[in-house]
Design a protein around this motif. Structure first.
Motif, PDB file in Angstrom:
ATOM      1  N   ARG A   1       3.565   8.594   6.881  1.00  0.00           N
ATOM      2  CA  ARG A   1       2.895   9.761   7.470  1.00  0.00           C
ATOM      3  C   ARG A   1       1.391   9.778   7.151  1.00  0.00           C
ATOM      4  O   ARG A   1       0.829  10.770   6.651  1.00  0.00           O
ATOM      5  CB  ARG A   1       3.561  11.065   7.014  1.00  0.00           C
ATOM      6  N   VAL A   2       0.763   8.637   7.398  1.00  0.00           N
ATOM      7  CA  VAL A   2      -0.704   8.529   7.226  1.00  0.00           C
ATOM      8  C   VAL A   2      -1.293   8.054   8.561  1.00  0.00           C
ATOM      9  O   VAL A   2      -0.657   7.282   9.280  1.00  0.00           O
ATOM     10  CB  VAL A   2      -1.083   7.548   6.090  1.00  0.00           C
ATOM     11  N   PRO A   3      -2.480   8.521   8.907  1.00  0.00           N
ATOM     12  CA  PRO A   3      -3.073   8.116  10.188  1.00  0.00           C
ATOM     13  C   PRO A   3      -3.662   6.706  10.143  1.00  0.00           C
ATOM     14  O   PRO A   3      -4.143   6.246   9.106  1.00  0.00           O
ATOM     15  CB  PRO A   3      -4.185   9.155  10.396  1.00  0.00           C
TER      16      PRO A   3
ATOM     17  N   LEU B   1       0.817  -1.224   0.000  1.00  0.00           N
ATOM     18  CA  LEU B   1       0.000   0.000   0.000  1.00  0.00           C
ATOM     19  C   LEU B   1       0.849   1.273   0.000  1.00  0.00           C
ATOM     20  O   LEU B   1       0.301   2.382   0.006  1.00  0.00           O
ATOM     21  CB  LEU B   1      -0.917   0.007   1.238  1.00  0.00           C
ATOM     22  N   ARG B   2       2.151   1.133  -0.012  1.00  0.00           N
ATOM     23  CA  ARG B   2       3.019   2.324   0.040  1.00  0.00           C
ATOM     24  C   ARG B   2       2.718   3.280  -1.122  1.00  0.00           C
ATOM     25  O   ARG B   2       2.671   2.865  -2.280  1.00  0.00           O
ATOM     26  CB  ARG B   2       4.491   1.920  -0.011  1.00  0.00           C
ATOM     27  N   GLY B   3       2.483   4.530  -0.782  1.00  0.00           N
ATOM     28  CA  GLY B   3       2.219   5.551  -1.795  1.00  0.00           C
ATOM     29  C   GLY B   3       0.827   5.483  -2.405  1.00  0.00           C
ATOM     30  O   GLY B   3       0.519   6.253  -3.305  1.00  0.00           O
ATOM     31  N   LYS B   4       0.001   4.574  -1.917  1.00  0.00           N
ATOM     32  CA  LYS B   4      -1.323   4.382  -2.530  1.00  0.00           C
ATOM     33  C   LYS B   4      -2.488   4.759  -1.621  1.00  0.00           C
ATOM     34  O   LYS B   4      -3.641   4.685  -2.048  1.00  0.00           O
ATOM     35  CB  LYS B   4      -1.478   2.918  -2.965  1.00  0.00           C
ATOM     36  N   VAL B   5      -2.208   5.108  -0.365  1.00  0.00           N
ATOM     37  CA  VAL B   5      -3.304   5.432   0.554  1.00  0.00           C
ATOM     38  C   VAL B   5      -2.982   6.694   1.352  1.00  0.00           C
ATOM     39  O   VAL B   5      -1.823   7.051   1.545  1.00  0.00           O
ATOM     40  CB  VAL B   5      -3.602   4.266   1.530  1.00  0.00           C
ATOM     41  N   ASP B   6      -4.046   7.355   1.833  1.00  0.00           N
ATOM     42  CA  ASP B   6      -3.911   8.538   2.686  1.00  0.00           C
ATOM     43  C   ASP B   6      -4.184   8.203   4.149  1.00  0.00           C
ATOM     44  O   ASP B   6      -3.983   9.034   5.040  1.00  0.00           O
ATOM     45  CB  ASP B   6      -4.914   9.612   2.260  1.00  0.00           C
ATOM     46  N   ALA B   7      -4.712   7.003   4.397  1.00  0.00           N
ATOM     47  CA  ALA B   7      -5.022   6.577   5.772  1.00  0.00           C
ATOM     48  C   ALA B   7      -5.169   5.061   5.785  1.00  0.00           C
ATOM     49  O   ALA B   7      -5.389   4.429   4.738  1.00  0.00           O
ATOM     50  CB  ALA B   7      -6.320   7.236   6.259  1.00  0.00           C
ATOM     51  N   LEU B   8      -5.022   4.480   6.982  1.00  0.00           N
ATOM     52  CA  LEU B   8      -5.262   3.047   7.160  1.00  0.00           C
ATOM     53  C   LEU B   8      -6.463   2.873   8.083  1.00  0.00           C
ATOM     54  O   LEU B   8      -6.568   3.562   9.107  1.00  0.00           O
ATOM     55  CB  LEU B   8      -4.059   2.357   7.803  1.00  0.00           C
ATOM     56  N   TRP B   9      -7.316   1.932   7.730  1.00  0.00           N
ATOM     57  CA  TRP B   9      -8.477   1.602   8.569  1.00  0.00           C
ATOM     58  C   TRP B   9      -8.224   0.216   9.152  1.00  0.00           C
ATOM     59  O   TRP B   9      -8.209  -0.771   8.419  1.00  0.00           O
ATOM     60  CB  TRP B   9      -9.728   1.639   7.711  1.00  0.00           C
ATOM     61  N   MET B  10      -8.019   0.165  10.441  1.00  0.00           N
ATOM     62  CA  MET B  10      -7.780  -1.099  11.126  1.00  0.00           C
ATOM     63  C   MET B  10      -9.120  -1.645  11.606  1.00  0.00           C
ATOM     64  O   MET B  10      -9.767  -1.045  12.470  1.00  0.00           O
ATOM     65  CB  MET B  10      -6.845  -0.835  12.315  1.00  0.00           C
TER      66      MET B  10
END
Length: 281
Positions: free
Chosen positions: A208-210, A176-185
């Motif tokens: 640097r994504v939340p 997912l590197r460079g492909k998302v602005d945030a992670l949903w756990m």
């Protein structure tokens, strides 16, 4: 007279003990603060007579015999282990709460640990994120992720990665590197395990994504925001469902989403990532 008294006393000793008489058998997996909080909420709404069994107090428990002899009207399973055991008997209706591994194919009623995905999507929108990474096991969370996908259309893009074993999580995160602005756990024990949790927060720091999580325990590990359940209210919700069942009303089928959401954030991470828009959550 003394002889008569002795005979009466002996008869009392020899008389069979009365069977337990109660309506609800509460089957709790183990002694745990969150479970006990949920049970307190349950008892607030369901005043029926009950018996409590904590499975961790027993090396082995013959639940089928207990149900056959004591005839509870409802079994309330608290936690995964309790639910698994309760489902092995087929006589008494089972309601459950605080269980993460409820198999969608099985007929189970209770309160889910999963919120309506729209609650999370609203949070991501307020954070200004457009691409949200989600790791999930299709066998456990496929139905939930489909609901999230349907709700996200036109609002933001879910970037999905399937995992079928906990060891796959770090590699899927790397993809997912460079492909998302945030992670949903999400609460999926395949995608989020003790062995893989750190990988989420290493990814968060390096990209640097939340990370938005489902439990506040992850805030101390590096999650930015957690939308969590209110255990006491989940207990109350299930108590209302049990009361309906005991009074002859059919409660809602399947697993019902929790009605109350608690939002907490890690101020340090929020500042570090310069996040805004958390006021309404």
């Amino acid at each position: 007279m003394q002889v008569l008294r002795s005979m009466l006393f002996l008869l009392l000793l020899l008389a069979p003990l009365p069977a337990f008489a109660y309506d609800v058998l509460i089957l709790q997996s183990m002694h745990e603060k969150g479970y006990e909080e949920a049970v307190r909420g349950f008892r607030k709404e369901c005043r029926a007579s009950s018996r409590m069994i904590v499975l961790s107090d027993y090396a082995d428990l013959d639940l089928i015999r207990i149900v056959r002899e004591e005839h509870p009207k409802v079994i309330v399973a608290v936690g995964d282990r309790a639910l698994e055991l309760a489902q092995k008997q087929g006589e008494t209706p089972v309601l459950c709460m605080m269980a993460l591994n409820v198999k969608p194919r099985r007929s189970v009623r209770g309160i889910s640990m999963l919120f309506d995905p729209a609650r999370y999507l609203s949070l991501f929108q307020s954070l200004g994120t457009e691409r949200v990474g989600v790791l999930y096991d299709p066998g456990r969370s496929g139905v939930y992720v489909k609901k999230a996908l349907a709700a996200s259309k036109g609002h933001l893009r879910l970037v999905l990665r399937e995992v079928h074993a906990p060891k796959e999580t770090p590699a899927m995160l790397q993809s997912l590197r460079g492909k998302v602005d945030a992670l949903w756990m999400i609460p999926d024990v395949t995608a989020v395990s003790a062995a893989s949790t750190e990988a989420y927060f290493l990814f968060s720091q390096s990209e640097r994504v939340p990370v938005v999580s489902f439990a506040d325990v992850y805030l101390t590990m590096g999650a930015a925001v957690a939308l969590t359940i209110d255990r006491y209210d989940i207990g109350r919700q299930l108590g209302e469902m049990a009361q309906d069942l005991l009074e002859g009303r059919e409660p809602e089928e399947g697993m019902v989403t929790p009605r109350r959401v608690l939002s907490r954030s890690n101020d340090g991470v929020v500042r570090q990532l310069k996040l805004s828009g958390l006021g309404g959550h």
